[in-house]
Structure formats: structure tokens, C-alpha cells
Design a protein around this motif. Structure first.
Motif, PDB file in Angstrom:
ATOM      1  N   ASN A 179      39.978  40.503  36.712  1.00 33.35           N
ATOM      2  CA  ASN A 179      39.383  41.633  36.177  1.00 33.35           C
ATOM      3  C   ASN A 179      40.289  43.352  36.407  1.00 33.35           C
ATOM      4  O   ASN A 179      40.275  44.208  37.413  1.00 33.35           O
ATOM      5  CB  ASN A 179      38.152  41.746  37.005  1.00 33.35           C
ATOM      6  N   PRO A 180      40.764  42.907  35.704  1.00 36.95           N
ATOM      7  CA  PRO A 180      42.156  43.833  34.951  1.00 36.95           C
ATOM      8  C   PRO A 180      41.243  45.069  33.856  1.00 36.95           C
ATOM      9  O   PRO A 180      41.521  46.322  34.983  1.00 36.95           O
ATOM     10  CB  PRO A 180      42.505  44.091  33.494  1.00 36.95           C
ATOM     11  N   ASP A 181      40.028  45.118  34.487  1.00 36.39           N
ATOM     12  CA  ASP A 181      39.284  46.368  33.263  1.00 36.39           C
ATOM     13  C   ASP A 181      39.177  47.320  34.753  1.00 36.39           C
ATOM     14  O   ASP A 181      38.871  48.426  34.290  1.00 36.39           O
ATOM     15  CB  ASP A 181      37.891  45.789  32.828  1.00 36.39           C
ATOM     16  N   LYS A 182      38.123  46.857  35.695  1.00 34.13           N
ATOM     17  CA  LYS A 182      38.401  47.300  36.987  1.00 34.13           C
ATOM     18  C   LYS A 182      39.311  48.088  37.814  1.00 34.13           C
ATOM     19  O   LYS A 182      39.102  49.141  38.059  1.00 34.13           O
ATOM     20  CB  LYS A 182      37.595  46.646  38.264  1.00 34.13           C
ATOM     21  N   VAL A 183      40.341  47.793  37.421  1.00 39.77           N
ATOM     22  CA  VAL A 183      41.656  47.973  37.764  1.00 39.77           C
ATOM     23  C   VAL A 183      41.885  49.137  36.880  1.00 39.77           C
ATOM     24  O   VAL A 183      41.894  50.596  37.274  1.00 39.77           O
ATOM     25  CB  VAL A 183      42.972  47.334  37.898  1.00 39.77           C
ATOM     26  N   PHE A 184      42.046  48.979  35.716  1.00 31.52           N
ATOM     27  CA  PHE A 184      42.302  50.353  34.381  1.00 31.52           C
ATOM     28  C   PHE A 184      41.595  51.575  34.668  1.00 31.52           C
ATOM     29  O   PHE A 184      41.329  52.030  34.458  1.00 31.52           O
ATOM     30  CB  PHE A 184      42.816  49.908  33.398  1.00 31.52           C
ATOM     31  N   ASP A 185      40.007  50.948  35.715  1.00 28.59           N
ATOM     32  CA  ASP A 185      39.520  52.273  35.675  1.00 28.59           C
ATOM     33  C   ASP A 185      39.185  52.888  36.847  1.00 28.59           C
ATOM     34  O   ASP A 185      37.569  53.440  37.449  1.00 28.59           O
ATOM     35  CB  ASP A 185      37.240  51.716  35.141  1.00 28.59           C
TER      36      ASP A 185
END
Length: 370
Positions: free
Chosen positions: A342-348
């Protein structure tokens, strides 16, 4: 599958026993008492530099003490909640206890990691610099994505952050940015983020929709303190002043308040433009310069010790994490093997698991090196 609360709470108490042993609450309380006595002296602020050291040390010691004792109380409350739910056979109370168990287990794990941070500068605040690498406009955009990631991480934890210098790229994103994270142990936590970060994605800047690989470098250094002995002779510094600039190179003020400081013997360069005056920018630049030179000095000493010991083991290298958005979704740390889909969570800003894995890996590396 039913949760074994008895074993889980027993494991939590066992971990906390190790945390207390490392923390040494008795010694910590004695330190707090001594610092409180110094802070109460009427002449304390006659020497502002000394006063700053005393008050910040007191604040850190109290926070550390409260963090440990507060976690013990939280485990006691969890145990009481479980007992209540089991005595009354109340499914809702037991479900609440299960949720709290997950939260407490995570918090205790973070506290355990904190006890591993015993490096010379781990308890310091941090100065982080992100620089766009190979990849053109995509790399500049990636640098800005990483900045947002770290700012969101700090926001999630309530950590104070101060952006010190921003250099915008022509088309989009950032050439570089430097910011401080002003909380104890920021350096110990974020030091594992240092290195080369790699992004693979379909470029939003390519009209043919091709996949692009871009890179950004993250540098993390401990913030210098007044007690550190790093004196830089004036004749070793070259100082240039210029006007601060915003996105697209536009001037954001009408005076030459921005400062570029170069340490001539090492070629180390620091720029500061986000303070209001040239004097403030010069002071901020000097502080970061001292931090970088202090770390450089320690690195040279460590390299010399390894050479004397005949240590010729190859290091892993700088590239430490890959963020893949296409053809699949994954973020993977190349040192620890920790990954998520889940890259979106990481970038958030959801990077605590990566930081924890990095710290444990770092400790294992130190032990292996003796």
C-alpha cells in the motif's frame, strides 16, 4: 480464534520489564530531581545557553519517565477491562479490550525500539535534507512526495517541524529541501531513512505514458547543541547572500536575506532562506554546517578505526528503499526486507513499521561489527 489475553498481557509486562531495566527509572527520577533544582535557581537565565540545556534536558527526562510509567498504567487498565468483560461475559467489553490490546502492543513495541536507540546522537533532534537525483522532473516531484511523507509522519505524532530551506525545480517539485524535526530522538528514529530512495511509476510528465525510474537522496544529521565542540574558523567559511526564491524561480522578497555558506576545506555547502532576516538565516546555516561537520568528523574517525582493525567488509550501499507504483504496488526496504503493498499509506506518512524495522536492522549490524 479467541484471544489469549492472559498470555498477551504477560508478554507485554515482560517487554516492559526489559524497557524499565534499560531506562533505569530510579536514575531517571534522580536526574529529574537534580534538573528541577537547577531550573529553580534564580540565576539560571543569566546564562541563556546553559538555561536552554537545563530546561530541554528536564523536558526530555520527564517525557521519558512519563512514557514508561504511563504505559505500565495502560497495561493495568487493559487487564482490568479484560477481567470485567470475562466476569460479566460481556462480548462488547471484550471486543473493546481486544482493540486496546492491539493499540497497547503497538505502543509497547515502539517504546521497546526507543530503548534500542543508544547511539551517541540518537536522542538529538534531526535535520533532514531531501535532494532530487537522477530522473529529471519526476525526481523533483518525487523529492516533494518524500517531503510530504515526512511532514505527514511528524504530524501524525504531533512532532514540531520547521522547514529551513526550499529550492524549487523549474517545472514541478523540488531540487532540494531542508527541515528540522524538533523532538527528542528524532535523529535516532530518522537516521535509518538516510540513503537513496527509488521511485518506479508511469510518469505524469510523459505525454506517452511511459514508465519512469527516478531517485532522491535523503540525508539525516543530528542537530548541533551548544555543548558540542565544533569551532569553525571564520577564514574557512565563504558566505554569499542572495534573494529568496519561490516556485519557478520567482523572488519572494526584495532584500538579500538568503544565505549560502560554504566550508572551504571540505566543500560542504548549506543554504538557508526561510528565516526572516539575513542574521537569522546565517545563524541557522551555521548550526546545520556544524552538525554536518560533526557527523563528518565522526564518520572519518569510524573509518579510521575500521582501517586500523583491518575491517574490509563491504557495506550494503546507499540505495535503501524502492517505491513501485507500476506495474504493481509495493514499497520495499532493501536492507530489512520489510515491505507493504500500500504505497498510498506510506506516502501519507505511515512509515513507523519501516523505521522500526530499520532500527532493529541497524542494531543487528552494530552487534555484528562488534
Amino acid at each position: 480464534m479467541a484471544v489469549d489475553f492472559t498470555q498477551a498481557i504477560k508478554d507485554l509486562r515482560s517487554t516492559m520489564a526489559s524497557v524499565r531495566e534499560v531506562t533505569d527509572l530510579t536514575a531517571l527520577q534522580a536526574q529529574i530531581t537534580e534538573l528541577e533544582s537547577k531550573a529553580a535557581e534564580p540565576t539560571l537565565w543569566d546564562d541563556p545557553e546553559k538555561a536552554q540545556v537545563v530546561t530541554s534536558s528536564l523536558s526530555r527526562a520527564k517525557a521519558e519517565h512519563d512514557r514508561v510509567t504511563g504505559m505500565d498504567a495502560r497495561i493495568d487498565d487493559l487487564e482490568a477491562l479484560v477481567e470485567m468483560g470475562e466476569e460479566e461475559n460481556d462480548a462488547e467489553t471484550l471486543a473493546e479490550a481486544e482493540r486496546e490490546l492491539v493499540a497497547v502492543t503497538k505502543a509497547v513495541g515502539e517504546l521497546e525500539v526507543r530503548t534500542l536507540l543508544s547511539g551517541e546522537y540518537d536522542e538529538r533532534e534531526a535535520v533532514v535534507t531531501i535532494r532530487a537525483g537522477a530522473g529529471g522532473v519526476d525526481a523533483a516531484d518525487f523529492a516533494e512526495m518524500l517531503l510530504r511523507m515526512y511532514l505527514r509522519w511528524a504530524e501524525r505524532h504531533g512532532y514540531a517541524v520547521k522547514v529551513m530551506d526550499t529550492s524549487y525545480a523549474e517545472e514541478a517539485g523540488l531540487k532540494s529541501v531542508t527541515f528540522e524535526v524538533n523532538v527528542p530522538y528524532a535523529y535516532g528514529n530518522l537516521s535509518v531513512e538516510g540513503g537513496t530512495h527509488r521511485l518506479v511509476r508511469i510518469s505524469p510528465f510523459d505525454n506517452q505514458g511511459r514508465r519512469q525510474t527516478s531517485f532522491a537522496a535523503v540525508e539525516v544529521i543530528p542537530l548541533i547543541e551548544g555543548t558540542d565542540s565544533i569551532d569553525i574558523p571564520e577564514n574557512e567559511l565563504k558566505i554569499d547572500v542572495f534573494r529568496s526564491s519561490g516556485p519557478g524561480g520567482q523572488s519572494v522578497n526584495t532584500t538579500d536575506s538568503a544565505v549560502r555558506m560554504t566550508h572551504l576545506p571540505t566543500g560542504t555547502v548549506v543554504s538557508m532562506q526561510n528565516e526572516k532576516s539575513q542574521i537569522q538565516n546565517r545563524a541557522a546555516a551555521l548550526r546545520v554546517m556544524q552538525s554536518r561537520l560533526l557527523l563528518l568528523k565522526k564518520a572519518e574517525e569510524a573509518a579510521e578505526r575500521k582501517e586500523l582493525a583491518g575491517d574490509i567488509k563491504a557495506s550494503w550501499g546507499d540505495q535503501m528503499r524502492s517505491y513501485v507504483l507500476n506495474p504493481y504496488q509495493m514499497v520495499k526496504d532493501l536492507r530489512t526486507e520489510h515491505e507493504t503493498g500500500n504505497p498510498d499509506k506510506v506516502f501519507d506518512g505511515d512509515i513507523d513499521d519501516f523505521i522500526e524495522a530499520g532500527i532493529r536492522w541497524q542494531i543487528a549490524q552494530r552487534k555484528a561489527e562488534g
